[in-house]
Design an enzyme around this catalytic site. Structure first.
Site, short mmCIF file in Angstrom:
data_model
loop_
_atom_site.label_atom_id
_atom_site.label_comp_id
_atom_site.label_asym_id
_atom_site.label_seq_id
_atom_site.Cartn_x
_atom_site.Cartn_y
_atom_site.Cartn_z
N HIS A 159 16.68 0.47 27.93
CA HIS A 159 16.22 -0.26 26.76
C HIS A 159 14.72 -0.13 26.57
O HIS A 159 14.21 -0.13 25.43
CB HIS A 159 16.63 -1.73 26.87
CG HIS A 159 18.04 -1.97 26.41
ND1 HIS A 159 18.83 -2.98 26.87
CD2 HIS A 159 18.80 -1.30 25.50
CE1 HIS A 159 20.00 -2.94 26.26
NE2 HIS A 159 20.01 -1.93 25.44
N GLU A 214 38.14 15.79 26.13
CA GLU A 214 37.18 15.68 27.23
C GLU A 214 37.67 16.31 28.53
O GLU A 214 36.92 16.39 29.49
CB GLU A 214 36.86 14.21 27.50
CG GLU A 214 36.32 13.46 26.32
CD GLU A 214 36.20 11.97 26.60
OE1 GLU A 214 35.15 11.55 27.09
OE2 GLU A 214 37.18 11.23 26.34
N ASP A 233 31.78 15.19 29.47
CA ASP A 233 32.92 15.16 30.39
C ASP A 233 33.67 16.49 30.40
O ASP A 233 34.14 16.93 31.45
CB ASP A 233 33.89 14.03 30.00
CG ASP A 233 33.44 12.70 30.58
OD1 ASP A 233 32.57 12.70 31.48
OD2 ASP A 233 33.95 11.66 30.13
N CYS A 264 30.56 15.38 19.74
CA CYS A 264 29.79 14.14 19.81
C CYS A 264 29.10 13.99 21.16
O CYS A 264 28.48 12.97 21.43
CB CYS A 264 30.67 12.93 19.53
SG CYS A 264 32.00 12.70 20.72
#
Length: 590
Positions: A197, A439, A463, A510
């Site tokens: 973050h 994946e 993955d 993605c």
């Protein structure tokens, strides 16, 4: 670490882009030495009271930070501070600390350290980098509570009144909210990752940041000269004059490039010869949508729904799911949003559900496997998704599909949920596109069959590469084998495109591969229909797209399919960029 006379070069991780030449301002954010002492039963209540006072103080501090964030640029990331407040408000966590004080008869600081240590160990096992990085939030909250317990006062960054590069062991998101960008020109940290973050806020505030420098807080001298290269992930202490001159020129070139990128925000996403390519954003929170729009992205190619679980220690109910998805769809309408159903399992987030212990959770009961085994949880999400579908262009994607039976089971459950909603007279869109996330190798091999079952494919390259090459990419002993340009990966992507297009469906990427500008011509030449990436990558990928000829990309991709090694593919990719993008992308920056 490498060194030359008079200068020290430290290599870290790229956090936020930009180049700074300045002077070091050391800031102490090290963890205080935690006192550990056994207590008498009669003093346990006093320790619990001290804990509660420290937590209340922490809540007050974070409320102040939140109010401050409301007034600064980057306020769309206020959810980060709210997530820290949620940890402090978590009754289970606080109750666990209180129980530890009473049952183990130890002081409050020690009990806090023990309970947060247990929570950190859960996050250590998480595969997904983004979710794993949430561990840093626990560290920051723990440090705040322990500092309050010990009465430690920390220097605030808004008390710095000269132009500097801040060097510290770590900074919290709350620290970032106190930054005056006219004074703090860059940040160098010992620890941290690209998905923390603190890093996300640095990018939002457009402050150059390099993390993972390990010992820079010990190597740097107060007031010493420093070059921070957020593009390459470097920090150079005591630089030589020639190095400074070189970086001044590079900084000027980078600023010019940034200005050129902003100029293309509104141009159509297509090649120089007019071939369109959908470029979308990967997001986790509705509050990321403004930043996504600023970078020119309109559609969402991957919405990770797991964040909802991080907001709720208990399982969120259907209404919480519905409101979460509805907000995303309303704020992006009429552009499509692909929402991935829960990608959780024994190693992820569901800490309040009993799980079987697994030797290898990455290949265990996770993602669609977990959802099909816990249909009570899955049904709640599917009902909420369908209800929310009336607010926008929803697409539902099932993660980690490994075979046709699994996919059909998920579709059958969705059909049952649709029937329930029909029986209840609940409104929803009848034709929501369904997708399979590819994946694992078995899904790729069976992709011609799977393609007839869904409306789109989306490839999770992280993955897929890991499982196809049998490489644990976080294992330092073998991660050098993790290579998106391995010929086996190129051929697999080609197979997936052919399977999708033969069945008349679209295919997207993605995974992280989509956000690397160097790969754009290759993926375009393989005939991908959509690339979805982090917003910060969007304009650099787009700039390559605008200067690319589709026919040349196709030719390069066909040559790549004939290569025997990753080095051969890489040479082709670099050669293509040298020839077609000499001004946009210098090879030394790849």
């Amino acid at each position: 670490m490498t060194s030359a006379p008079g200068q020290v070069v430290l290599r870290g991780i790229k956090g936020s882009p930009g180049i700074v030449v300045g002077h070091v301002r050391l800031v102490d954010r090290s963890q205080p030495q935690i006192p550990r002492r056994m207590i008498e039963p009669s003093t346990a209540s006093r320790e619990v009271e001290r804990l509660r006072e420290a937590v209340l103080q922490g809540k007050s501090q974070l409320t102040e930070v939140k109010e401050r964030m409301d007034t600064i640029e980057g306020s769309e990331h206020i959810y980060i501070i709210e997530s820290h407040m949620a940890i402090l408000a978590d009754k289970v966590v606080i109750s666990d600390i209180v129980d530890t004080i009473r049952t183990e008869r130890i002081n409050a600081e020690w009990a806090v350290d023990k309970v947060f240590g247990r929570l950190r160990r859960i996050f250590d096992t998480i595969e997904d980098e983004y979710l794993r990085e949430r561990k840093s939030d626990l560290d920051h909250v723990q440090r705040r509570v322990i500092s309050n317990l010990m009465g430690v006062k920390r220097e605030r960054l808004d008390e710095i009144h000269e132009e500097v590069v801040v060097v510290a062991h770590d900074l919290s998101p709350a620290d970032m909210a106190h930054i005056d960008r006219s004074k703090i020109k860059g940040i160098a940290l010992d620890i941290g990752g690209q998905a923390s973050h603190t890093t996300i806020l640095a990018r939002a505030l457009e402050i150059p940041l390099v993390v993972g420098l390990e010992k820079i807080s010990q190597e740097a001298n107060q007031g010493g000269e420093i070059i921070l290269d957020g593009l390459a992930g470097l920090a150079i202490l005591n630089p030589e004059l020639s190095t400074v001159e070189s970086y001044v020129n590079r900084k000027r070139a980078y600023q010019l490039e940034e200005e050129q990128l902003l100029a293309i925000v509104d141009r159509p996403n297509q090649t120089r010869d007019g071939r369109p390519l959908r470029l979308s954003a990967n997001i986790e929170f509705p509050d990321e949508i403004p930043a996504m729009h600023r970078h020119g992205a309109r559609s969402v190619g991957l919405f990770r729904s797991e964040y909802l679980l991080m907001l709720h220690r208990d399982l969120p109910d259907e209404q919480a799911h519905y409101e979460f998805y509805s907000e995303v769809l309303k704020r992006t309408a009429p552009d499509p949003v692909t929402i991935r159903t829960l990608d959780v399992g024994t190693d992820k987030l569901l800490t309040n559900i009993a799980h079987p212990r697994e030797a290898n959770p990455a290949m265990g009961l996770r993602a669609i496997r977990f959802c099909l085994s816990r249909q009570d949880i899955f049904r709640v999400q599917l009902r909420a998704l369908l209800r929310a579908s009336v607010h926008g262009e929803l697409r539902i994607m099932f993660p980690m599909i490994s075979g046709v039976d699994e996919l059909r089971s998920a579709k059958a459950l969705l059909k049952q949920v649709q029937q329930e909603l029909d029986d209840e007279g609940v409104e929803y869109r009848k034709q929501v596109p369904l997708g399979a996330m590819i994946e694992v190798p078995s899904a790729a091999i069976m992709s011609d069959v799977l393609a007839r079952e869904v409306d789109f494919f989306s490839v999770g390259t992280n993955d897929l590469i890991q499982y196809s090459l049998a490489v644990d990419r976080v294992n330092e002993h073998v991660n050098y084998l993790f290579d998106p340009l391995h010929p086996a990966i190129i051929r697999t992507l080609h197979l997936l495109v052919r399977s999708a297009h033969n069945a008349g469906i679209e295919i997207a990427i993605c995974g992280e591969m989509a956000g690397e500008p160097i790969y754009l011509p290759l993926l375009l030449g393989l005939e991908m229909d959509e690339l979805s990436m982090n917003s910060s990558s969007f304009l650099r990928v787009k700039s390559i797209l605008l200067g690319t000829d589709y026919a040349a990309s196709q030719q390069m991709a066909q040559s790549a399919l004939q290569c025997h090694t990753a080095a051969e593919v890489r040479a082709l990719v670099h050669g293509h960029l040298r020839e077609h993008h000499p001004d946009l992308y210098k090879e030394k920056q790849l």
